[in-house]
Design a protein around this motif. Structure first.
Motif, PDB file in Angstrom:
ATOM      1  N   GLY A 429      81.514  86.643  29.786  1.00 61.31           N
ATOM      2  CA  GLY A 429      80.059  86.615  29.660  1.00 61.31           C
ATOM      3  C   GLY A 429      79.315  86.135  30.886  1.00 61.31           C
ATOM      4  N   SER A 430      79.984  86.075  32.029  1.00 58.62           N
ATOM      5  CA  SER A 430      79.330  85.615  33.255  1.00 58.62           C
ATOM      6  C   SER A 430      79.902  86.373  34.443  1.00 58.62           C
ATOM      7  CB  SER A 430      79.532  84.105  33.445  1.00 58.62           C
ATOM      8  OG  SER A 430      80.911  83.814  33.575  1.00 58.62           O
ATOM      9  N   ALA A 431      79.310  86.139  35.598  1.00 57.17           N
ATOM     10  CA  ALA A 431      79.775  86.772  36.832  1.00 57.17           C
ATOM     11  C   ALA A 431      80.005  85.703  37.881  1.00 57.17           C
ATOM     12  CB  ALA A 431      78.750  87.797  37.337  1.00 57.17           C
ATOM     13  N   ALA A 432      80.825  86.026  38.856  1.00 53.28           N
ATOM     14  CA  ALA A 432      81.068  85.122  39.981  1.00 53.28           C
ATOM     15  C   ALA A 432      80.130  85.493  41.121  1.00 53.28           C
ATOM     16  CB  ALA A 432      82.521  85.218  40.435  1.00 53.28           C
ATOM     17  N   LEU A 433      79.401  84.526  41.620  1.00 50.52           N
ATOM     18  CA  LEU A 433      78.550  84.697  42.786  1.00 50.52           C
ATOM     19  C   LEU A 433      79.240  84.015  43.970  1.00 50.52           C
ATOM     20  CD1 LEU A 433      75.927  85.298  44.376  1.00 50.52           C
ATOM     21  CD2 LEU A 433      74.983  83.168  43.414  1.00 50.52           C
ATOM     22  N   ILE A 434      79.537  84.788  44.997  1.00 49.01           N
ATOM     23  CA  ILE A 434      80.199  84.269  46.192  1.00 49.01           C
ATOM     24  C   ILE A 434      79.258  84.494  47.375  1.00 49.01           C
ATOM     25  CG2 ILE A 434      82.246  84.374  47.661  1.00 49.01           C
ATOM     26  CD1 ILE A 434      83.676  85.698  45.233  1.00 49.01           C
ATOM     27  N   THR A 439      78.259  81.879  59.917  1.00 51.60           N
ATOM     28  CA  THR A 439      79.277  81.088  60.597  1.00 51.60           C
ATOM     29  C   THR A 439      79.824  81.905  61.758  1.00 51.60           C
ATOM     30  OG1 THR A 439      81.296  79.778  60.270  1.00 51.60           O
ATOM     31  CG2 THR A 439      81.178  81.908  59.154  1.00 51.60           C
ATOM     32  N   SER A 440      80.798  81.371  62.461  1.00 52.32           N
ATOM     33  CA  SER A 440      81.376  82.090  63.590  1.00 52.32           C
ATOM     34  C   SER A 440      82.246  83.239  63.099  1.00 52.32           C
ATOM     35  CB  SER A 440      82.216  81.136  64.447  1.00 52.32           C
ATOM     36  OG  SER A 440      83.351  80.688  63.716  1.00 52.32           O
ATOM     37  N   SER A 461      83.411  75.260  54.202  1.00 49.80           N
ATOM     38  CA  SER A 461      82.105  74.638  53.965  1.00 49.80           C
ATOM     39  C   SER A 461      80.975  75.657  53.906  1.00 49.80           C
ATOM     40  CB  SER A 461      81.815  73.613  55.064  1.00 49.80           C
ATOM     41  OG  SER A 461      81.791  74.247  56.345  1.00 49.80           O
ATOM     42  N   PHE A 462      81.198  76.833  54.495  1.00 46.75           N
ATOM     43  CA  PHE A 462      80.132  77.844  54.528  1.00 46.75           C
ATOM     44  C   PHE A 462      80.222  78.817  53.344  1.00 46.75           C
ATOM     45  CE2 PHE A 462      83.675  79.141  57.231  1.00 46.75           C
ATOM     46  CZ  PHE A 462      84.000  80.392  56.733  1.00 46.75           C
ATOM     47  N   VAL A 463      81.151  78.594  52.428  1.00 50.87           N
ATOM     48  CA  VAL A 463      81.319  79.473  51.266  1.00 50.87           C
ATOM     49  C   VAL A 463      80.889  78.736  50.002  1.00 50.87           C
ATOM     50  CG1 VAL A 463      82.932  80.839  49.894  1.00 50.87           C
ATOM     51  CG2 VAL A 463      83.221  80.690  52.382  1.00 50.87           C
TER      52      VAL A 463
END
Length: 548
Positions: A429-434, A439-440, A461-463
């Motif tokens: 019932g949900s989705a993954a937001l990535i 970043t470099s 750290s940037f994800v």
């Protein structure tokens, strides 16, 4: 009575030797032949009625065969030793839920098309080998025609009791998918199993993009038990979209998505086959076909993608930024093979890596809201969308993003065996937001390469990762996406790759390039569609990406 003694010992869990238990089983078996079959679940007996009992030869040995409502068992018939002892042998068993066809075996002369002396029966079954389903055949020999036909008719009647198994399906074949092998895959691997399982088919070979959608809008779906797609992710996405649209039309519900009545079966014939891998665990047409003929059903979440209040399409996943840009480049190289085209696009996009400045908003899932890495910038704020239901709060952030992915399924594939979104499932019932912030290039490549491994792709750290029920992406500068340099085939430096009457951003929605110039709203619709398959947590790793 022997039966009572065994029942008491097992229920009271009194100590009993293995030899004593076997002797009690043999005495019970002899005392009530043809009436009951004992099955042990742990140490507790369960009894069910035996439908038929007879003698068949399996190989060169005669066996005592029993048929119940749920299974068929066989035990070798062994003579007593001079001392009167009987050798206890483990019976063989096959569950009827794993049997998809039964046929009468006959001896026929060369060129004889019908008739012939009866030899017995053949049961065609499914067996698991890892994540694959394989076909195995159980041969039961008995020369009595009357005896064999009694068993055959009874087995056929029991198999028809599995209501989820289709009898008539609508098949769409995309002859242009991947290496143009879809027709060959259907003829060699799918059609023989459908014929064996007595599944009738109505086949449409698609001629253009959107052909399946137009057919689905007009055909009489109540004639069928299911729909089958032989193709890649693009064909699957088109048919899933078509099934939900048709359900909305039939229910006269233009505003609210409606769950289709018919399930969809997916025969993988594409280059990545993400949806097929997510419900089968492997890219194998035989496994996919056996899931269909056995009626294995799996409810799956879907997303709706809309812009400016207008529905764009239904789908399972979307990528904005890097995913959309690389797909746009790949579409310009259709003359290349799929693997070469994919590697070229990835390398080219990495060489010209640049972020998109946009406003990202999401609505956390009610039951399983979490941010795996608790990364939140100071300038992040919370606002209330007037279009949201009730007092649901949207979390909003503005910034530079290299990639934003929204996935309602794990998106398993041979390139990412644990999936692009390993922390989601097919029907939660949900989705993954990535969201990958700027970043470099070297750090971004490290992030991408870890998808091919077992874990660690989100430990940067940037994800950011979130479990969401809705997402809104609003590009800050609606100027479209264009190449910064020439593509070396005569294009102008200022000509956008995507043109749709105005500037547009490339989106990768279920592997299809979609051009959208304005903000996009994605909403999750729990268990909106039914697919033939099952929940799997990891795909079979058969290849690895060598482009980075």
């Amino acid at each position: 009575m022997v039966w009572d003694e065994l029942d008491c010992r097992l229920k009271d869990k009194q100590p009993a030797s293995a030899q004593h238990i076997r002797e009690l089983h043999q005495d019970c078996w002899k005392s009530i032949p043809g009436v009951y079959l004992m099955k042990l679940t742990g140490r507790m007996p369960r009894v069910e009625c035996v439908v038929l009992r007879g003698i068949f030869k399996l190989g060169k040995k005669s066996h005592d065969v029993l048929l119940t409502q749920t299974r068929l068992t066989w035990t070798p018939i062994t003579p007593e030793t001079p001392t009167g002892e009987v050798c206890a042998l483990q019976p063989g068993v096959v569950l009827l839920q794993d049997v998809f066809a039964v046929k009468v075996k006959r001896r026929r002369a060369a060129g004889q098309q019908s008739g012939g002396s009866v030899l017995g029966m053949a049961l065609f079954c499914c067996r698991r080998r890892g994540r694959r389903l394989v076909e195995v055949t159980l041969h039961l020999h008995n020369a009595s025609a009357e005896h064999t036909h009694t068993w055959y008719n009874t087995l056929k009647e029991l198999l028809t009791g599995f209501s989820s198994r289709p009898r008539y399906v609508k098949v769409f074949i995309n002859p242009s998918s991947h290496k143009k092998e879809a027709v060959h895959i259907y003829r060699e691997h799918v059609a023989p199993l459908f014929k064996m399982a007595d599944v009738r088919t109505d086949i449409t070979v698609t001629e253009r993009k959107g052909h399946a959608l137009s057919v689905m809008k007009e055909c009489k779906l109540d004639e069928y038990d299911g729909v089958v797609c032989v193709g890649g992710d693009g064909s699957v996405a088109e048919l899933c979209h078509a099934l939900v649209l048709r359900a909305q039309l039939d229910a006269d519900s233009p505003e609210k998505p409606v769950k289709p009545v018919l399930p969809l079966g997916i025969i993988p014939a594409g280059s990545t086959d993400v949806v097929s891998c997510s419900v089968h665990g492997v890219r194998d047409p035989v496994t996919a076909t056996l899931h269909i003929v056995l009626g294995h059903l799996q409810l799956v979440d879907m997303c709706s993608f809309s812009s400016l209040g207008q529905l764009v399409r239904f789908g399972f996943s979307a990528m904005f930024g890097f995913g959309g840009q690389s797909l746009a480049r790949a579409e310009k190289k259709r003359w290349m093979s799929s693997s070469r085209r994919r590697e070229y696009a990835l390398v080219k996009t990495l060489a010209r890596l640049r972020p998109e400045d946009c406003q990202l908003s999401f609505l956390p899932a009610k039951k399983s809201t979490r941010n795996l890495f608790e990364h939140r910038d100071e300038d992040q704020d919370v606002d209330h969308d007037p279009e949201s239901e009730g007092e649901e709060s949207w979390t909003t952030d503005q910034g530079l993003y290299l990639s934003i992915s929204i996935m309602s399924i794990p998106c398993l594939s041979p390139h990412a065996p644990r999936g692009l979104a390993p922390d989601t499932s097919l029907a939660n019932g949900s989705a993954a937001l990535i969201a990958v912030r700027n970043t470099s290039r070297s750090e971004f490549i490290k992030h991408l390469k870890r998808y091919n491994g077992s874990s660690g792709q989100f430990s940067f750290s940037f994800v950011e990762t979130h479990t969401v029920s809705a997402v809104r992406i609003r590009p800050r500068l609606l100027t479209g996406w264009s190449e910064e340099e020439s593509e070396e085939e005569g294009d102008s430096k200022t000509t956008p790759i995507i043109q749709s009457g105005g500037a547009a951003f490339p989106w990768n929605i279920d592997g299809e390039l979609v051009e959208i110039a304005n903000e996009v709203v994605i909403r999750v619709h729990p268990r909106l569609i039914t697919l033939y398959g099952e929940e799997v947590d990891e795909a079979e790793l058969t290849i690895s990406c060598s482009c980075i």
